[in-house]
Enzyme design. Structure first.
Site, PDB file in Angstrom:
ATOM      1  N   CYS A  51      36.368  33.663  32.093  1.00 40.56           N
ATOM      2  CA  CYS A  51      36.689  32.242  32.109  1.00 40.56           C
ATOM      3  C   CYS A  51      36.794  31.698  33.532  1.00 40.56           C
ATOM      4  CB  CYS A  51      38.004  32.015  31.378  1.00 40.56           C
ATOM      5  SG  CYS A  51      39.407  32.729  32.265  1.00 40.56           S
ATOM      6  N   ALA A  54      39.434  33.269  35.660  1.00 36.92           N
ATOM      7  CA  ALA A  54      39.011  34.590  36.138  1.00 36.92           C
ATOM      8  C   ALA A  54      38.141  34.440  37.384  1.00 36.92           C
ATOM      9  CB  ALA A  54      38.246  35.332  35.044  1.00 36.92           C
ATOM     10  N   ARG A  85      40.050  44.885  38.884  1.00 32.00           N
ATOM     11  CA  ARG A  85      38.767  44.711  39.568  1.00 32.00           C
ATOM     12  C   ARG A  85      38.619  45.670  40.749  1.00 32.00           C
ATOM     13  NH1 ARG A  85      37.414  40.011  42.975  1.00 32.00           N
ATOM     14  NH2 ARG A  85      35.171  39.699  43.089  1.00 32.00           N
ATOM     15  N   HIS A 182      34.477  29.912  40.484  1.00 35.27           N
ATOM     16  CA  HIS A 182      33.999  30.213  41.841  1.00 35.27           C
ATOM     17  C   HIS A 182      33.909  28.916  42.632  1.00 35.27           C
ATOM     18  CE1 HIS A 182      31.518  33.650  39.832  1.00 35.27           C
ATOM     19  NE2 HIS A 182      32.754  34.039  40.045  1.00 35.27           N
TER      20      HIS A 182
HETATM   21  S1  CFN Z   1      32.351  36.982  39.062  1.00 37.84           S
HETATM   22 FE1  CFN Z   1      30.996  37.892  40.615  1.00 37.84          FE
HETATM   23  S2  CFN Z   1      31.630  37.850  42.667  1.00 37.84           S
HETATM   24  S3  CFN Z   1      28.874  37.520  40.603  1.00 37.84           S
HETATM   25 FE2  CFN Z   1      29.203  39.678  40.659  1.00 37.84          FE
HETATM   26  S4  CFN Z   1      29.161  40.281  42.718  1.00 37.84           S
HETATM   27 FE3  CFN Z   1      30.505  40.904  38.855  1.00 37.84          FE
HETATM   28  S5  CFN Z   1      31.324  39.968  37.058  1.00 37.84           S
HETATM   29 MO1  CFN Z   1      32.835  41.471  37.724  1.00 37.84          MO
HETATM   30  S6  CFN Z   1      34.093  40.238  39.157  1.00 37.84           S
HETATM   31 FE4  CFN Z   1      32.495  41.115  40.349  1.00 37.84          FE
HETATM   32 FE5  CFN Z   1      31.198  39.912  42.169  1.00 37.84          FE
HETATM   33 FE6  CFN Z   1      29.448  38.113  42.599  1.00 37.84          FE
HETATM   34 FE7  CFN Z   1      32.273  39.129  38.814  1.00 37.84          FE
HETATM   35  S7  CFN Z   1      32.695  41.499  42.486  1.00 37.84           S
HETATM   36  S8  CFN Z   1      31.664  42.686  39.177  1.00 37.84           S
HETATM   37  S9  CFN Z   1      28.292  40.949  39.165  1.00 37.84           S
HETATM   38  N1  CFN Z   1      31.090  39.788  40.226  1.00 37.84           N
HETATM   39  C1  HCA Z   2      36.213  38.909  35.565  1.00 37.22           C
HETATM   40  C2  HCA Z   2      36.411  40.167  36.346  1.00 37.22           C
HETATM   41  C3  HCA Z   2      35.436  41.251  35.979  1.00 37.22           C
HETATM   42  C4  HCA Z   2      35.688  41.750  34.576  1.00 37.22           C
HETATM   43  C5  HCA Z   2      34.968  43.008  34.274  1.00 37.22           C
HETATM   44  C6  HCA Z   2      34.450  43.203  32.874  1.00 37.22           C
HETATM   45  C7  HCA Z   2      35.621  42.385  36.998  1.00 37.22           C
HETATM   46  O1  HCA Z   2      35.099  38.396  35.536  1.00 37.22           O
HETATM   47  O2  HCA Z   2      37.144  38.423  34.995  1.00 37.22           O
HETATM   48  O3  HCA Z   2      34.521  42.300  32.057  1.00 37.22           O
HETATM   49  O4  HCA Z   2      33.961  44.267  32.618  1.00 37.22           O
HETATM   50  O5  HCA Z   2      34.704  42.689  37.701  1.00 37.22           O
HETATM   51  O6  HCA Z   2      36.723  42.941  37.060  1.00 37.22           O
HETATM   52  O7  HCA Z   2      34.126  40.756  36.082  1.00 37.22           O
END
Ligand code: CFN
Ligand code: HCA
Length: 528
Positions: A51, A54, A85, A182
């Site tokens: 969401c 998040a 995370r 974001h």
């Molecule tokens: S929201 Fe982003 S910030 S888009 Fe990417 S690299 Fe994932 S979903 Mo989990 S939280 Fe994480 Fe980053 Fe960019 Fe999220 S560190 S793993 S692919 N990510």
């Molecule tokens: C998030 C964080 C997340 C969740 C991981 C998942 C992460 O988007 O709320 O759903 O497996 O990297 O911790 O993306």
């Protein structure tokens, strides 16, 4: 395209109509097919998305180690965005706020009578205990619904405690995924923090690293390499990052963008406001790391820096060469599926390719079209072996794109001339027959396993267990399970070791799951 049809044909008419735009099977690679993205999930479908809260609190703001971030809402949201995370941080003066989860823990009476009093009290306690220079408030869904004025509370706190206090109205329901969060976080950091410091201009080869969150220690490895070459890192947004360093981010000469999805807004805003250029880099995968380091040297155009870059690349590669050869032997020819949030599914394909693993299915939870289709002119150039160096603009059958067809040699030349901020998206880099799926769901995951039978399937918390139960090697690509770093040179070896262990461990052969020998559900059918 057979597999695509076999998946989509199982849907009812309404879901079919929605999903068909999000499921692409690559044709005529390097392809510039388009895909629908960043739109509302089908209600009730088992999506892997998160969401807005998040994305704002959990992803972009959360890693700031010297900011007391208060989740304003019921306790669950704060708790579930705490620690999972694995965004790590080095303490400053022995302190690291990431170890704490601060929340107003709203209860029913607060929902009925308003939560502002409780929020003020939470800030008072946080200031009294931690003495932070900066406090951030992040709203969860009910706060927006009951209308608490968190901005007014933040203004009050700034006066009352002489600290910086920022309010983020990032209620979970805003937007269609993490992505809206974001953007909200980027706007707040840019408006109130970046540029508020008074440090003198940074050293000559100074950079900010944007969109790197130090998951499993990635930022530590990237910083190690950059420092070896002689770069000065002013601020990292936001892995191992801090309010103190971010205030002076405007003094850097160049912004490096690792995760474009979560932070392109700041890169663009810093270009407009401070005229700081940004380039797209990727520190995941050996080839990608080398290319990124060379692109950085090219940007600065300094002969000594270029020589040091080449020396460090040669030294780092020779240090890990034996390991790389060893794991490549074990992994080459395997296939993978990779589904993560908004950028890793693309970045990790480079690392897998280093070890000879082909990604046959991939997708994002919440990326936008540019993450799939690329940005700038690069995605619209296509190499063609038969072309005799003649460039021609060719209209695609879908009539949405013009594309420049050039010979292989000219393609390589052009790539050198293309601005460093341009990049090809995921679709552009996948092969014929590969699947690219946006906002993938659990049903599609199981179908993809059945149709493609990949050796690895990288994903997240929500779908990890269905993969493991299906007996497919899976690693959590959000948090690396308990491992990392996976970035840079040494990270590549860690990654190869982990996935090779997953593949070669004999343990599954010794276990017979209970559902293979015993009924999991017993009952008796009775007739009324
Ligand atoms: S929201 Fe982003 S910030 S888009 Fe990417 S690299 Fe994932 S979903 Mo989990 S939280 Fe994480 Fe980053 Fe960019 Fe999220 S560190 S793993 S692919 N990510
Ligand atoms: C998030 C964080 C997340 C969740 C991981 C998942 C992460 O988007 O709320 O759903 O497996 O990297 O911790 O993306």
């Amino acid at each position: 395209m057979e597999e695509r049809t076999r998946i989509l044909d199982q849907y009812g008419a309404r879901v079919y109509k929605n999903r068909k735009e999000h499921v692409v099977q690559v044709e005529n690679a390097p392809s510039n097919q388009s895909i629908a993205a960043n739109s509302r999930s089908v209600p009730g479908i088992m999506t892997n998305r998160g969401c807005c809260y998040a994305g704002c609190k959990g992803v972009v703001l959360g890693p700031l180690k010297d900011v007391a971030i208060i989740t304003h809402g019921p306790i669950g949201c704060g708790f579930y965005s705490w620690g999972t995370r694995r965004n790590k941080a080095t303490p400053v003066d022995g302190r690291n706020f990431l170890e704490y989860c601060l929340s107003t823990d709203l209860q029913e009476p607060d929902i009925v009578f308003g939560g502002e009093k409780k929020l003020k009290q939470a800030i008072r306690e946080a200031v009294g205990i931690f003495h932070p220079k900066c406090v951030m408030i992040c709203s969860t869904c009910p706060v927006g619904l009951i209308g608490d004025d968190i901005q007014a509370v933040a203004d009050w706190a700034q006066q009352e405690f002489s600290i910086k206090c920022l309010a983020f109205s990032c209620e979970g329901y805003k937007g269609v995924s993490q992505s809206a969060g974001h953007h909200i976080a980027n706007n707040g950091l840019m408006k109130y923090i970046v540029g508020s410091g008074d440090a003198p201009p940074a050293k000559r080869f100074s950079v900010n690293i944007l969109g790197e969150y130090n998951i499993g220690g990635d930022e530590w490895e990237i910083a190690r390499i950059l420092k070896r070459i002689g770069y000065d890192i002013v601020a990292t947004f936001t892995g191992n990052g801090s309010y103190e360093t971010m205030k002076n981010a405007h003094t850097a000469s160049l912004n490096l963008v690792q995760c474009h999805r979560s932070i392109n807004y700041i890169a663009e805003m810093m270009k407009d406001k401070y005229n700081i250029d940004w380039i797209k880099i990727n520190f995941i995968g050996l080839g990608a790391v080398c290319k990124s380091l060379r692109d950085m040297a090219k940007y600065f155009g300094d002969p000594d820096l270029t020589a040091r870059t080449e020396a460090v690349i040669a030294d780092e590669l020779s240090e890990i060469q034996d390991d790389i050869d060893y794991y490549r032997e074990k992994l080459k020819g395997k296939t993978a599926g990779i589904f993560v949030g908004g950028s890793r599914s693309h970045h990790y394909q480079n690392l897998l390719a280093d070890f000879g693993v082909h990604t046959v299915i991939a997708g994002y939870e919440f990326a936008h079209r540019d993450d799939y289709e690329g940005r700038g002119i690069l995605p619209n150039i296509k190499e063609d072996a038969d072309s005799k160096n003649i460039e021609q603009l060719h209209m695609q059958p879908d009539e949405k794109h013009y594309r420049m067809i050039v010979s292989k040699e000219r393609f390589e030349d052009l790539k050198q001339e293309i601005p460093l901020a341009d990049y090809g998206g995921m679709i552009h880099e996948m092969n014929d027959g590969n699947m690219v799926i946006d906002d993938f769901n659990h049903f599609e995951t199981l179908e993809l396993l059945r149709l493609f039978k990949p050796d690895f399937f990288f994903s997240g918390i929500k779908d990890k267990y269905i993969l493991q139960k299906a007996g497919v090697v899976s690693r959590q690509m959000h948090s690396y399970d308990y491992s990392g770093p996976y970035a840079g040179f040494r990270g590549a070896v860690n990654f190869a070791r982990d996935i090779s262990m997953g593949l070669n461990v004999p343990v599954w052969g010794y276990v017979t799951p209970p559902w293979k020998t015993e009924p999991t559900l017993t009952g008796r059918l009775t007739h009324p």
